[in-house]
Design a protein around this motif. Structure first.
Motif, PDB file in Angstrom:
ATOM      1  N   TRP A  77     -22.356  86.665  90.745  1.00 30.87           N
ATOM      2  CA  TRP A  77     -22.464  85.676  89.470  1.00 30.87           C
ATOM      3  C   TRP A  77     -22.830  84.385  90.602  1.00 30.87           C
ATOM      4  O   TRP A  77     -23.752  83.135  89.650  1.00 30.87           O
ATOM      5  CB  TRP A  77     -21.485  85.333  89.151  1.00 30.87           C
ATOM      6  N   GLY A  78     -23.580  84.166  91.299  1.00 30.67           N
ATOM      7  CA  GLY A  78     -24.717  83.538  92.217  1.00 30.67           C
ATOM      8  C   GLY A  78     -23.790  82.507  92.610  1.00 30.67           C
ATOM      9  O   GLY A  78     -24.457  81.414  93.365  1.00 30.67           O
ATOM     10  N   THR A  79     -22.961  83.118  93.336  1.00 36.55           N
ATOM     11  CA  THR A  79     -22.092  82.363  93.726  1.00 36.55           C
ATOM     12  C   THR A  79     -22.455  82.324  95.519  1.00 36.55           C
ATOM     13  O   THR A  79     -22.865  83.190  96.001  1.00 36.55           O
ATOM     14  CB  THR A  79     -20.338  82.586  94.219  1.00 36.55           C
ATOM     15  N   SER A  80     -22.410  81.369  95.589  1.00 33.92           N
ATOM     16  CA  SER A  80     -22.832  81.243  98.031  1.00 33.92           C
ATOM     17  C   SER A  80     -21.739  80.491  98.746  1.00 33.92           C
ATOM     18  O   SER A  80     -20.934  79.937  98.634  1.00 33.92           O
ATOM     19  CB  SER A  80     -24.065  80.786  98.408  1.00 33.92           C
TER      20      SER A  80
ATOM     21  N   TRP B  29     -21.063  92.188  97.536  1.00 35.72           N
ATOM     22  CA  TRP B  29     -21.466  90.958  97.734  1.00 35.72           C
ATOM     23  C   TRP B  29     -22.919  90.963  98.779  1.00 35.72           C
ATOM     24  O   TRP B  29     -22.872  92.250  99.003  1.00 35.72           O
ATOM     25  CB  TRP B  29     -20.696  90.210  98.167  1.00 35.72           C
TER      26      TRP B  29
ATOM     27  N   ARG C 215     -23.431  86.166  98.987  1.00 37.91           N
ATOM     28  CA  ARG C 215     -24.004  85.406  97.375  1.00 37.91           C
ATOM     29  C   ARG C 215     -23.400  87.227  96.522  1.00 37.91           C
ATOM     30  O   ARG C 215     -23.052  88.000  97.474  1.00 37.91           O
ATOM     31  CB  ARG C 215     -25.297  86.270  98.031  1.00 37.91           C
TER      32      ARG C 215
END
Length: 173
Positions: free
Chosen positions: A29-32, A50, A26
């Motif tokens: 910016w909330g990207t997974s 991260w 993760r």
């Protein structure tokens, strides 16, 4: 959850579990992004900061974090920094969290190259040869004295050391 910084490659070394396993990255910016628990599966991560979490999926349920994550020591070899991360999804009676890890990952990061000392000497030689050379013997002696004073200054040029302090040096040319 483990926090990392900078570029790393995550590789699944082994999986020995009854439940499906995965690693989730993760970003800020909330990207997974997901690395499946298959051996030799890999993911390159290149973010400033991260978080890594290891998860398992019980039959018919949603993904849940593994109970125990063990992080191995950092090792450096041949310009690569690496570390091993292992986890357990459940611990049965009579077992410890280190017995039979369900998911083992290897994280690798390329180390920045450090220039060799010979490179520093060569650049200093190029810098010294780029200086102008005076044409008269008297001017030459004055220039040598000025260069010696400038080497002692923190700025490297234009300052002369006197009684532990630096002051502006008069040009010698």
């Amino acid at each position: 959850m483990l926090t990392f910084h900078g570029p790393w490659r995550i590789t699944v070394v082994s999986t020995a579990a009854e439940f499906e396993q995965r690693a989730v990255v993760r970003g800020l910016w909330g990207t997974s992004r997901v690395v499946s628990g298959r051996p030799e599966a890999w993911l390159d991560v290149n973010e400033d900061s991260w978080v890594l979490s290891l998860e398992h999926k019980l039959w018919g349920r949603s993904w849940q974090p593994n109970l125990r994550t063990t992080v191995g020591p950092v090792t450096e070899s041949d310009g690569i920094r690496s570390r091993t991360v292992s986890s357990r999804d459940c611990i049965l009676p009579g077992e410890t969290s280190e017995d039979f890890p369900n998911l083992i990952l290897r994280l690798e990061q390329a180390l920045p190259e450090v220039p060799a000392k010979a490179d520093h000497a060569e650049s200093a030689l190029r810098f010294a040869s780029a200086r102008t050379v005076p044409t008269s013997a008297v001017a030459g002696l004055a220039a040598v004295a000025a260069v010696d004073d400038r080497r002692a200054s923190p700025a490297g040029f234009g300052l002369r050391r006197t009684a532990g302090r630096y002051r502006e040096a008069a040009p010698t040319w």
